[in-house]
Design a protein around this motif. Sequence first.
Motif, mmCIF file in Angstrom:
data_model
loop_
_atom_site.group_PDB
_atom_site.id
_atom_site.type_symbol
_atom_site.label_atom_id
_atom_site.label_comp_id
_atom_site.label_asym_id
_atom_site.label_seq_id
_atom_site.Cartn_x
_atom_site.Cartn_y
_atom_site.Cartn_z
ATOM 1 N N ASP A 1 38.312 -6.660 -2.038
ATOM 2 C CA ASP A 1 38.414 -6.796 -0.582
ATOM 3 C C ASP A 1 37.587 -7.959 -0.053
ATOM 4 N N GLU A 2 37.657 -8.140 1.145
ATOM 5 C CA GLU A 2 36.888 -9.267 2.041
ATOM 6 C C GLU A 2 36.832 -9.156 3.302
ATOM 7 N N PHE A 3 35.654 -9.592 3.797
ATOM 8 C CA PHE A 3 35.273 -9.418 5.167
ATOM 9 C C PHE A 3 35.378 -10.728 5.919
ATOM 10 N N GLN A 4 35.794 -10.599 7.158
ATOM 11 C CA GLN A 4 35.806 -11.782 7.980
ATOM 12 C C GLN A 4 35.806 -11.315 9.405
ATOM 13 N N PHE A 5 35.227 -12.217 10.070
ATOM 14 C CA PHE A 5 34.987 -12.093 11.523
ATOM 15 C C PHE A 5 36.503 -12.401 12.132
ATOM 16 N N MET A 6 36.928 -11.552 13.016
ATOM 17 C CA MET A 6 37.969 -11.700 13.742
ATOM 18 C C MET A 6 37.890 -11.244 15.479
ATOM 19 N N ASP A 7 38.868 -11.746 16.248
ATOM 20 C CA ASP A 7 38.736 -11.613 17.577
ATOM 21 C C ASP A 7 38.880 -9.960 17.762
ATOM 22 N N ALA A 8 37.963 -9.177 18.523
ATOM 23 C CA ALA A 8 37.575 -8.009 18.936
ATOM 24 C C ALA A 8 39.074 -7.784 19.823
ATOM 25 N N GLY A 9 39.378 -6.444 19.666
ATOM 26 C CA GLY A 9 40.791 -6.154 20.269
ATOM 27 C C GLY A 9 41.843 -6.658 19.313
ATOM 28 N N ASP A 10 43.041 -6.511 20.209
ATOM 29 C CA ASP A 10 44.366 -7.274 19.723
ATOM 30 C C ASP A 10 44.572 -6.516 18.408
ATOM 31 N N GLY B 1 37.453 -19.667 0.638
ATOM 32 C CA GLY B 1 36.947 -20.570 1.623
ATOM 33 C C GLY B 1 35.687 -20.119 2.456
ATOM 34 N N THR B 2 35.279 -20.673 3.452
ATOM 35 C CA THR B 2 33.932 -20.379 3.970
ATOM 36 C C THR B 2 33.862 -19.302 5.008
ATOM 37 N N LYS B 3 35.060 -18.938 5.389
ATOM 38 C CA LYS B 3 35.087 -17.933 6.674
ATOM 39 C C LYS B 3 35.062 -16.450 6.268
ATOM 40 N N CYS B 4 34.809 -16.106 5.129
ATOM 41 C CA CYS B 4 34.950 -14.918 4.920
ATOM 42 C C CYS B 4 33.677 -14.609 3.636
ATOM 43 N N PHE B 5 33.722 -13.340 3.040
ATOM 44 C CA PHE B 5 32.952 -13.069 1.959
ATOM 45 C C PHE B 5 33.904 -12.066 1.180
ATOM 46 N N LEU C 1 33.256 -7.967 12.853
ATOM 47 C CA LEU C 1 33.542 -8.064 11.497
ATOM 48 C C LEU C 1 34.493 -7.193 10.954
ATOM 49 N N ALA C 2 35.343 -7.174 10.021
ATOM 50 C CA ALA C 2 36.616 -6.624 9.825
ATOM 51 C C ALA C 2 36.952 -6.619 8.482
ATOM 52 N N SER C 3 37.198 -5.700 7.700
ATOM 53 C CA SER C 3 37.912 -5.603 6.333
ATOM 54 C C SER C 3 39.347 -6.185 6.363
ATOM 55 N N LYS C 4 39.761 -7.130 5.536
ATOM 56 C CA LYS C 4 41.101 -7.490 5.396
ATOM 57 C C LYS C 4 42.073 -6.177 4.973
#
Length: 355
Positions: free
Chosen positions: A248-257, A226-230, A279-282
């Motif tokens: 691996d993939e990187f995607q923006f996620m909600d901080a915290g949680d 898709g278009t939400k990660c690389f 920005l986070a590693s899956k």
Amino acid sequence: MDAGGYEIDGVSGATVTSDAVRKAVAQALGEEIEETTAAETEAETAAPAENVAIEGGLQIGQAYTAAHGDSCFTEAVAVVQGDVIVAAYLDEFQFFPSDAEVVGVPNSDQDFGADYAEGYVLGSKRENADYYSELMASHAGSTVRIDDNYDAIQNFAVGKTIDEIETVAGGENAVDAVSGATLADTAGYLDAIAQAARSAQENQAVEYTGDSSSLELKVAYGAAHGTKCFTSAAALTDGETIILSYIDEFQFMDAGDGVTGVPNSDAGFGENVAEGRVLASKRVNTDYYSANMAKSGSTVAIDANYDAIQNHINGMTIADAAALGAEENPVDAISGATLADTASYINAVVAAAQE
């Protein structure tokens, strides 16, 4: 967070190339530019990597660290035979002004890029080596390109044990030990390779007989899902066969949680990310991400899916892996894989192998 479907998209690129822009960018980036050793007067030729005889299991692993300051993060990949490093790879990701002469990571002009701070784009220093090295030269007086520095450090690591690398990294002048390297933060890059090597020791081994001079470790970035990660895909090859792979993939996620951001997410790097996002590693966040996948019916964790794909294509020729990636439903042939985008992940590894 979507769990299926994909599309391959382009990346953002450069539009302004004037010297004035280069100067403004250098000023804006400030100390984020790689510092070089004060004693550097002439570029030293990097020593070739040591040739390591291999007979036994090879393992691959990855680590993300903060080797250089707080405005970027480092990606290190390492292949080991026991405690000896036989291949290594370094790159870094940093935000650059979007009107500069840079190429963003895949999906920078899609949903993924929506979480960039206005006026910035995330880029790989290797992919932007010409641009970044010009800044190093003008702003820090460097005579050695950033990618050549990475290569010199990688070459130095090959043939050494993890303990030996950590010892050099812990010394006062690690850069003096590495022929061809001039980066003041050479110790940090060596430590990143050591961390990746220790991670590799925890992963499945593949039997191989030969020597390290015939092997090459390469990494490619793509948009497998898709278009939400690389996607970051690594491949160790002998020119014909994929010996080992890593996804691996990187995607923006909600901080915290419970989400763990990439290094420096709470420092300078994170300042160029949209508020409330990280920005986070899956792989690093496999529990969190897999729980979201489960809401869509998935019963296999994201890291287990990556591992299943890797294990299936390890040992395949590059041509056979490419043929598998061209099939309509290759996931049906891979035990343990359930991702709808399995073909795209295979193709990402093939792209790395063909780099």
